[in-house]
Design an enzyme around this catalytic site. Structure first.
Site, PDB file in Angstrom:
ATOM      1  N   GLY A  87      -2.370   2.493   0.208  1.00 39.82           N
ATOM      2  CA  GLY A  87      -2.281   1.480  -0.831  1.00 39.82           C
ATOM      3  C   GLY A  87      -2.170   2.085  -2.212  1.00 39.82           C
ATOM      4  CB  VAL A  88      -1.040   0.575  -5.330  1.00 38.76           C
ATOM      5  CG1 VAL A  88      -0.854   0.963  -6.779  1.00 38.76           C
ATOM      6  CG2 VAL A  88       0.302   0.399  -4.646  1.00 38.76           C
ATOM      7  N   GLY A  89      -3.322   2.781  -6.128  1.00 39.60           N
ATOM      8  CA  GLY A  89      -4.528   2.917  -6.921  1.00 39.60           C
ATOM      9  C   GLY A  89      -5.135   4.293  -6.827  1.00 39.60           C
ATOM     10  CB  SER A  90      -7.734   5.817  -8.952  1.00 42.17           C
ATOM     11  OG  SER A  90      -7.066   5.454 -10.137  1.00 42.17           O
ATOM     12  CB  VAL A  91      -9.834   4.611  -4.197  1.00 42.09           C
ATOM     13  CG1 VAL A  91     -10.458   4.954  -2.860  1.00 42.09           C
ATOM     14  CG2 VAL A  91     -10.919   4.338  -5.232  1.00 42.09           C
ATOM     15  CD  GLU A 102       2.948  -2.285  -0.481  1.00 38.07           C
ATOM     16  OE1 GLU A 102       2.722  -3.368   0.047  1.00 38.07           O
ATOM     17  OE2 GLU A 102       2.330  -1.906  -1.494  1.00 38.07           O
TER      18      GLU A 102
END
Lengths: 501, 501
Positions: free
Chosen positions: B266-270, B291
């Site tokens: 998924g998207v994001g820092s984590v 994605e």
């Protein structure tokens, strides 16, 4: 009978595996994982489970039972009540088993019906010690021909260490050829499922088995437990009419013709009644692509309204069993029974563009659906295939009466007490009050449609009061809720029996 | 520059469509439905939206904006704050737009990213008045070559009445050939998507457009708004280590090799930090099928750990933009950018058997996940593609820190306040505390794993107290809840800022 059995067991080396139910049941050990045929009371093993239940009454024998879906009373009532089931999945619908589940005496894994085969392949479910599979025949090529359902039998038979077959002589050999068994390879190693029309046949007439794994063949002669649907009443008729009107508006919008699109319909009386509604309609040449064929589909075939029906199970009333199974040759070119991994596969459902019609227990003002848990805590039946179809269909429709318990409970609530289908998946809601078409709408746009079109008049103002307070409290946020009161209708119902404040 | 433009517009009749952003923006009317390119700040139109924002400041101009996913500031901040957006879907991630959504000033339809194309085909979204699409070039064959994302551009370009192209000269022509545009036919009329390996190319290098529909071509020269991820910290590093250990145990169980399976993240820092964790691991020859490619994937390509990456968008930091887009030829044989209808298609995800890693806002003791709504009411970003991947992956993993707000809030709660992924879909939960492997478990079997392995120690006892009371109250039902207290942690947090009782 001797002759019939020999005719039905095409591999002669297997003839000496014919034995009694007791002998077969004695092979199963406490703690075994058992995969059984059967899907909504159809095509399930019927005599070995009874012998297992006898053992469970007298010795420590608890097994994990995985199936296609719900079974008849032999397993989900008698074996369960004998204390013979430790864990059960992926679906059930029996009052006795439900009771044991909700007392914490049986563990129940309620799962999407298309997921099980992948979990077996990965060994998450398993290793499977025994597959117990009801069959019509074993062909000379080693194909095991199921009876009235296919369900997860192909994957169980492939991955189980041992196979017990219940050869059910109650079914005519004309059932051979009705099934279409296709088993995908492992994930990452497979090609596309080559099914692009509901009528396509893509596999074999039976399940390829390793004869070495067959440890027992037990002869039975029993019809399936008949389905328990009740006839349509005035309100289900009204719901059916609303649904037909919705389809008419889809035709007007240019999205459908009067052949509609392949129809999936969930299990139960409401879904059956809704399908019956097509009988006197202008729709024609309909195709059904579903999990379960209930009475309505055969009535629609007889009426010339349905031209083809694909399923993984045939679950019909006693009256219809006689008619259909006594004359299966009349239906053989109009139906096909597939593994549930195909009937419920997202790939197939989205490609074909199904219209999915499933039943909800309750719906909330934003379109979330509870399909499984009474009061958010007690299991009713299970999610079944509703998630497979809802998420991937062309149009995802949920049907429910707007009220329950004689009007004391509202099926439209501020927040559902258990979430099976989220706001992202639910498109159209139908109650006897009307239709809410939620497609393309933001949460707050859905609220007036759900309350005004679907809620029972007795609860409309109460729903508006909740919503308006939530809007004020949250500053009109994306999904206004007052979390102190969101589940208060259920809390009060648990105390007083009524959701009316 | 004249020459460059002519080289990039392969259809000479379109050369006289080159115009200013203001002229192009003037074609759009109040109330129009506009489909825009762009996916997580990549490949979005950048100059026409600014001209639209100028108009929106001075006249009544509100449009519905549908995209691939989130856009950069030109639309989701500047146009939104100018009051130019009536409705937005299917994903956003901008603080300004989020604020307007949660004040009820913009309607937001938060949807599965694989669903949009079908809704456009059916006309549920639309009719689309304008598609505004950023492009690298238009080929002689009339193929519109996107830039750094594909998203929903193919479906918008196909179904829109009019097309405005932003030809972005900031991107090298070497980007031509990196895309793979495949558009399924209508549901019910289509064949299988012919993709069986992540590396397969199944379509064209650009989007087939009708030149007659092109009403304006605007020249731009702007890089994407860079991604906003923050570097890994100690806790994300710990989470990455837990995840790697989980994969090691999967290898031991015979379910994976050290090449794992195609990874979606998924998207994001984590999520980015977790992927970075592979760099110094023993895993190799990894494939990404996701994605969005964030920085970590390119770092893993450079480190020789990732051999191929498929995506619908490249969203990277400013530093990496220079490196990647300045040397795209070094990556061209290792990446492919696809429509989100392919990258996120259930058919493709289940066939390939992806490992899906997505971020949760909060998780409950039964494994339900809230990905979207703070306090169950305020939209954060959106569900994005997490549902597409979670439901259909080989293994569905959610990552979250066990706490938020400096330890005042627990990310493990009795009941999530908004349900995006239900207990039926969530398989593995990873926090900095550890891993809960929920696969094949009944609800009550999941509880000790989630509390003991994933919750922060400060909240463990409080979670056990809730659960034990719920078990007693419901007689140990399928899913024990005390509905009076199920959301009480959120209620108290809203009042006091803390979930500690």
């Amino acid at each position: 009978m001797e002759l019939t059995i020999e005719k039905r067991i095409g591999i002669s080396s297997l003839l000496d595996k014919v034995t009694s139910a007791e002998k077969a049941a004695s092979m199963i050990q406490d703690g075994n994982v058992v995969g059984m045929s059967g899907f909504t009371r159809a095509g399930d093993a019927k005599v070995v489970p009874l012998a297992l239940a006898e053992r469970a009454k007298n010795e420590k024998l608890k097994i994990d039972v995985y199936t296609g879906a719900s079974l008849g009373p032999e397993v989900d009532q008698i074996l369960a009540e004998a204390g013979g089931i430790r864990k059960r999945g992926p679906y059930q619908g029996d009052p006795a088993l439900r009771n044991l589940i909700n007392k914490g005496e049986v563990l129940y894994v309620d799962a999407h019906l298309s997921h099980n085969a992948e979990l077996v392949r990965q060994g998450i479910i398993g290793p499977i010690d025994f597959a117990i599979i009801e069959a019509t025949a074993i062909t000379k090529d080693g194909l095991l021909v199921p009876t009235t359902s296919v369900g997860n039998s192909p994957i169980f038979a492939t991955y189980a260490k041992n196979i017990i077959i219940e050869l059910n002589l109650a079914h005519s050999e004309t059932l051979i050829g009705v099934h279409d068994i296709y088993i995908p390879e492992k994930q990452g190693e497979r090609e596309a499922i080559p099914l692009s029309k509901p009528t396509d046949r893509i596999g074999e007439i039976g399940i390829k088995i390793d004869p070495e794994k067959v440890k027992a063949i037990v002869i039975s002669n029993e019809q399936d437990a008949p389905s328990l649907i009740v006839p349509p009443d005035e309100e289900t008729q009204t719901m059916a009419n609303h649904l037909l009107d919705f389809f008419r508006s889809e035709i007007k919008a240019g999205r459908l013709t009067n052949k509609l699109a392949p129809i999936q319909s969930g299990v139960g009386s409401v879904a059956n009644a809704v399908l019956e509604g097509f009988k006197d309609s202008e729709f024609e040449d309909l195709i059904v692509f579903s999990e379960v064929l209930q009475d309505a589909v055969f009535n629609l075939i007889d009426a010339g309204k349905v031209s083809f029906a694909s399923c993984t199970s045939i679950t019909i009333s006693e009256e219809l069993q006689k008619k259909v199974y006594g004359n299966i040759e009349n239906y053989a070119d109009k139906i096909v029974i597939r593994p549930q991994e195909v009937s419920n596969h997202p790939e197939v459902i989205r490609r074909l563009g199904l219209i999915a019609i499933n039943a909800a227990l309750e719906v909330d003002i934003y379109g979330n659906v509870n399909s499984t848990h009474v009061s958010g805590t007690k299991m009713m039946n299970g999610i079944g295939g509703s998630g497979d179809f809802t998420r991937n269909s062309r149009t995802s429709i949920f049907v429910t009466k707007s009220y329950a318990k004689g009007g004391k409970l509202s099926s439209i609530v501020p927040m559902v007490a258990h979430h099976d289908h989220t706001e992202h998946d639910v498109q159209v809601i139908v109650t006897e009050q009307g239709v809410a078409d939620l497609r393309g709408l933001a949460p707050k746009e859905r609220v007036p449609l759900i309350i005004e079109n679907c809620a029972h008049p007795d609860f409309k103002q109460q729903l508006w009061d909740y919503y308006n307070e939530a809007v004020a409290l949250t500053g009109n946020a994306q999904t206004p809720h007052n979390l102190e009161k969101a589940l208060s209708w259920h809390v009060q119902a648990a105390k007083t029996g009524s959701m009316k404040f």
